[in-house]
Write a protein that holds these residues in place. Sequence first.
Motif, PDB file in Angstrom:
ATOM      1  N   LEU A  67     -37.885  -4.040  -2.056  1.00 26.03           N
ATOM      2  CA  LEU A  67     -38.737  -3.067  -1.391  1.00 26.03           C
ATOM      3  C   LEU A  67     -39.569  -3.736  -0.287  1.00 26.03           C
ATOM      4  CD1 LEU A  67     -39.659  -0.068  -1.484  1.00 26.03           C
ATOM      5  CD2 LEU A  67     -41.493  -0.823  -2.991  1.00 26.03           C
ATOM      6  N   PRO A  68     -39.199  -3.545   0.981  1.00 33.44           N
ATOM      7  CA  PRO A  68     -40.015  -4.119   2.058  1.00 33.44           C
ATOM      8  C   PRO A  68     -41.356  -3.387   2.141  1.00 33.44           C
ATOM      9  CG  PRO A  68     -38.322  -2.710   2.961  1.00 33.44           C
ATOM     10  CD  PRO A  68     -38.078  -2.779   1.477  1.00 33.44           C
ATOM     11  N   THR A  69     -42.367  -4.077   2.656  1.00 37.09           N
ATOM     12  CA  THR A  69     -43.686  -3.452   2.807  1.00 37.09           C
ATOM     13  C   THR A  69     -44.287  -3.806   4.160  1.00 37.09           C
ATOM     14  OG1 THR A  69     -44.865  -5.314   1.812  1.00 37.09           O
ATOM     15  CG2 THR A  69     -44.201  -3.543   0.331  1.00 37.09           C
ATOM     16  N   LEU A  70     -45.105  -2.896   4.648  1.00 38.54           N
ATOM     17  CA  LEU A  70     -45.918  -3.134   5.827  1.00 38.54           C
ATOM     18  C   LEU A  70     -47.358  -3.171   5.339  1.00 38.54           C
ATOM     19  CD1 LEU A  70     -45.919  -3.395   8.935  1.00 38.54           C
ATOM     20  CD2 LEU A  70     -46.337  -0.929   9.021  1.00 38.54           C
ATOM     21  N   GLU A  71     -48.055  -4.264   5.625  1.00 38.95           N
ATOM     22  CA  GLU A  71     -49.425  -4.432   5.144  1.00 38.95           C
ATOM     23  C   GLU A  71     -50.367  -4.638   6.322  1.00 38.95           C
ATOM     24  OE1 GLU A  71     -49.825  -7.362   2.079  1.00 38.95           O
ATOM     25  OE2 GLU A  71     -48.067  -6.626   1.008  1.00 38.95           O
ATOM     26  N   ALA A  72     -51.524  -3.983   6.258  1.00 37.87           N
ATOM     27  CA  ALA A  72     -52.527  -4.091   7.319  1.00 37.87           C
ATOM     28  C   ALA A  72     -53.907  -4.238   6.694  1.00 37.87           C
ATOM     29  CB  ALA A  72     -52.477  -2.853   8.208  1.00 37.87           C
ATOM     30  N   ASP A  73     -54.673  -5.200   7.190  1.00 36.01           N
ATOM     31  CA  ASP A  73     -56.048  -5.394   6.722  1.00 36.01           C
ATOM     32  C   ASP A  73     -56.997  -4.581   7.594  1.00 36.01           C
ATOM     33  OD1 ASP A  73     -55.349  -7.084   4.664  1.00 36.01           O
ATOM     34  OD2 ASP A  73     -55.763  -8.919   5.783  1.00 36.01           O
ATOM     35  N   LEU A  74     -57.699  -3.636   6.966  1.00 37.18           N
ATOM     36  CA  LEU A  74     -58.664  -2.769   7.646  1.00 37.18           C
ATOM     37  C   LEU A  74     -60.061  -3.313   7.371  1.00 37.18           C
ATOM     38  CD1 LEU A  74     -59.031   0.050   9.135  1.00 37.18           C
ATOM     39  CD2 LEU A  74     -59.587   0.912   6.869  1.00 37.18           C
ATOM     40  N   TYR A  75     -60.787  -3.661   8.434  1.00 33.79           N
ATOM     41  CA  TYR A  75     -62.143  -4.196   8.324  1.00 33.79           C
ATOM     42  C   TYR A  75     -63.124  -3.169   8.863  1.00 33.79           C
ATOM     43  CZ  TYR A  75     -66.149  -7.275   9.100  1.00 33.79           C
ATOM     44  OH  TYR A  75     -67.402  -7.847   9.091  1.00 33.79           O
ATOM     45  N   ASP A  76     -64.159  -2.879   8.074  1.00 33.71           N
ATOM     46  CA  ASP A  76     -65.139  -1.871   8.494  1.00 33.71           C
ATOM     47  C   ASP A  76     -66.528  -2.449   8.753  1.00 33.71           C
ATOM     48  OD1 ASP A  76     -66.235  -2.344   5.988  1.00 33.71           O
ATOM     49  OD2 ASP A  76     -66.346  -0.219   5.448  1.00 33.71           O
ATOM     50  N   GLY A  77     -66.634  -3.765   8.795  1.00 33.73           N
ATOM     51  CA  GLY A  77     -67.922  -4.401   9.029  1.00 33.73           C
ATOM     52  C   GLY A  77     -68.598  -4.834   7.749  1.00 33.73           C
ATOM     53  N   SER A  78     -68.133  -4.335   6.593  1.00 34.20           N
ATOM     54  CA  SER A  78     -68.730  -4.733   5.315  1.00 34.20           C
ATOM     55  C   SER A  78     -67.731  -5.464   4.432  1.00 34.20           C
ATOM     56  CB  SER A  78     -69.287  -3.513   4.565  1.00 34.20           C
ATOM     57  OG  SER A  78     -68.244  -2.682   4.096  1.00 34.20           O
ATOM     58  N   ASP A  79     -66.460  -5.090   4.496  1.00 34.90           N
ATOM     59  CA  ASP A  79     -65.424  -5.677   3.639  1.00 34.90           C
ATOM     60  C   ASP A  79     -64.056  -5.281   4.193  1.00 34.90           C
ATOM     61  OD1 ASP A  79     -64.313  -7.072   1.538  1.00 34.90           O
ATOM     62  OD2 ASP A  79     -65.024  -5.725  -0.033  1.00 34.90           O
ATOM     63  N   VAL A  80     -63.012  -5.798   3.564  1.00 27.54           N
ATOM     64  CA  VAL A  80     -61.638  -5.522   3.973  1.00 27.54           C
ATOM     65  C   VAL A  80     -60.927  -4.720   2.891  1.00 27.54           C
ATOM     66  CG1 VAL A  80     -59.398  -6.575   4.500  1.00 27.54           C
ATOM     67  CG2 VAL A  80     -61.493  -7.611   5.360  1.00 27.54           C
ATOM     68  N   VAL A  81     -60.145  -3.722   3.312  1.00 28.48           N
ATOM     69  CA  VAL A  81     -59.254  -2.993   2.425  1.00 28.48           C
ATOM     70  C   VAL A  81     -57.852  -3.177   2.997  1.00 28.48           C
ATOM     71  CG1 VAL A  81     -58.552  -0.742   1.529  1.00 28.48           C
ATOM     72  CG2 VAL A  81     -60.982  -1.283   1.760  1.00 28.48           C
ATOM     73  N   THR A  82     -56.914  -3.610   2.174  1.00 26.50           N
ATOM     74  CA  THR A  82     -55.534  -3.785   2.629  1.00 26.50           C
ATOM     75  C   THR A  82     -54.779  -2.480   2.434  1.00 26.50           C
ATOM     76  OG1 THR A  82     -55.589  -6.131   2.049  1.00 26.50           O
ATOM     77  CG2 THR A  82     -53.421  -5.137   2.348  1.00 26.50           C
ATOM     78  N   LEU A  83     -54.166  -2.012   3.504  1.00 23.95           N
ATOM     79  CA  LEU A  83     -53.357  -0.796   3.468  1.00 23.95           C
ATOM     80  C   LEU A  83     -51.905  -1.232   3.325  1.00 23.95           C
ATOM     81  CD1 LEU A  83     -55.040   1.037   6.469  1.00 23.95           C
ATOM     82  CD2 LEU A  83     -55.689   1.111   4.049  1.00 23.95           C
ATOM     83  N   VAL A  84     -51.187  -0.681   2.344  1.00 22.12           N
ATOM     84  CA  VAL A  84     -49.809  -1.082   2.078  1.00 22.12           C
ATOM     85  C   VAL A  84     -48.904   0.138   2.120  1.00 22.12           C
ATOM     86  CG1 VAL A  84     -48.247  -2.159   0.412  1.00 22.12           C
ATOM     87  CG2 VAL A  84     -50.596  -2.991   0.612  1.00 22.12           C
ATOM     88  N   TRP A  85     -47.922   0.094   3.016  1.00 16.27           N
ATOM     89  CA  TRP A  85     -46.909   1.147   3.083  1.00 16.27           C
ATOM     90  C   TRP A  85     -45.625   0.582   2.491  1.00 16.27           C
ATOM     91  CZ3 TRP A  85     -50.467   0.468   7.000  1.00 16.27           C
ATOM     92  CH2 TRP A  85     -51.274   1.576   7.300  1.00 16.27           C
ATOM     93  N   LEU A  86     -45.206   1.143   1.375  1.00 17.84           N
ATOM     94  CA  LEU A  86     -44.007   0.672   0.686  1.00 17.84           C
ATOM     95  C   LEU A  86     -42.765   1.222   1.376  1.00 17.84           C
ATOM     96  CD1 LEU A  86     -45.299   1.318  -2.940  1.00 17.84           C
ATOM     97  CD2 LEU A  86     -45.254  -0.867  -1.712  1.00 17.84           C
ATOM     98  N   GLY A  87     -41.755   0.353   1.538  1.00 14.52           N
ATOM     99  CA  GLY A  87     -40.495   0.771   2.126  1.00 14.52           C
ATOM    100  C   GLY A  87     -40.524   0.915   3.637  1.00 14.52           C
ATOM    101  N   ARG A  88     -41.566   0.437   4.284  1.00 13.01           N
ATOM    102  CA  ARG A  88     -41.682   0.571   5.744  1.00 13.01           C
ATOM    103  C   ARG A  88     -41.624  -0.792   6.415  1.00 13.01           C
ATOM    104  NH1 ARG A  88     -43.640   5.694   7.310  1.00 13.01           N
ATOM    105  NH2 ARG A  88     -42.902   4.969   9.327  1.00 13.01           N
ATOM    106  N   ARG A  89     -40.959  -0.837   7.552  1.00 12.35           N
ATOM    107  CA  ARG A  89     -40.891  -2.064   8.341  1.00 12.35           C
ATOM    108  C   ARG A  89     -41.833  -2.007   9.544  1.00 12.35           C
ATOM    109  NH1 ARG A  89     -35.954  -1.594   6.093  1.00 12.35           N
ATOM    110  NH2 ARG A  89     -34.925  -3.526   5.447  1.00 12.35           N
TER     111      ARG A  89
END
Length: 126
Positions: A67-89
Amino acid sequence: MTTDERSSSFRRFLHRLTASEEELDAQRLQRGVTECGAVPAQQCRRGQVVSVSGRLRTVAYTPRTNLPTLEADLYDGSDVVTLVWLGRRHIAGIEPGRQLTAKGRIALRDDRKVIYNPFYELEAPR
């Protein structure tokens, strides 16, 4: 203008002069979170369904055999949340530096906050 207001205004002015660019950027991002009604990433807890808003710092494709994944780190000035889309390139518009709001349930992976397959809205480039 009262003395307290002048004092407060002067302190803010001094802070802007002495703060690093990173601190000022984090403050701008945090104001954006407040304005759009999102939850600060620092306050998000596992299991909560939240709306988080910020800027993508990194975007990475992780090839896996099952299962490939696309991962992106979202920073809002206080902390990071990693967004993960499963099956996406690749997802059009998901790139470093892009502002977006994501909605989903917070999970923990390796003690990091993650939202799998979030609903998201891209903000217009500035």
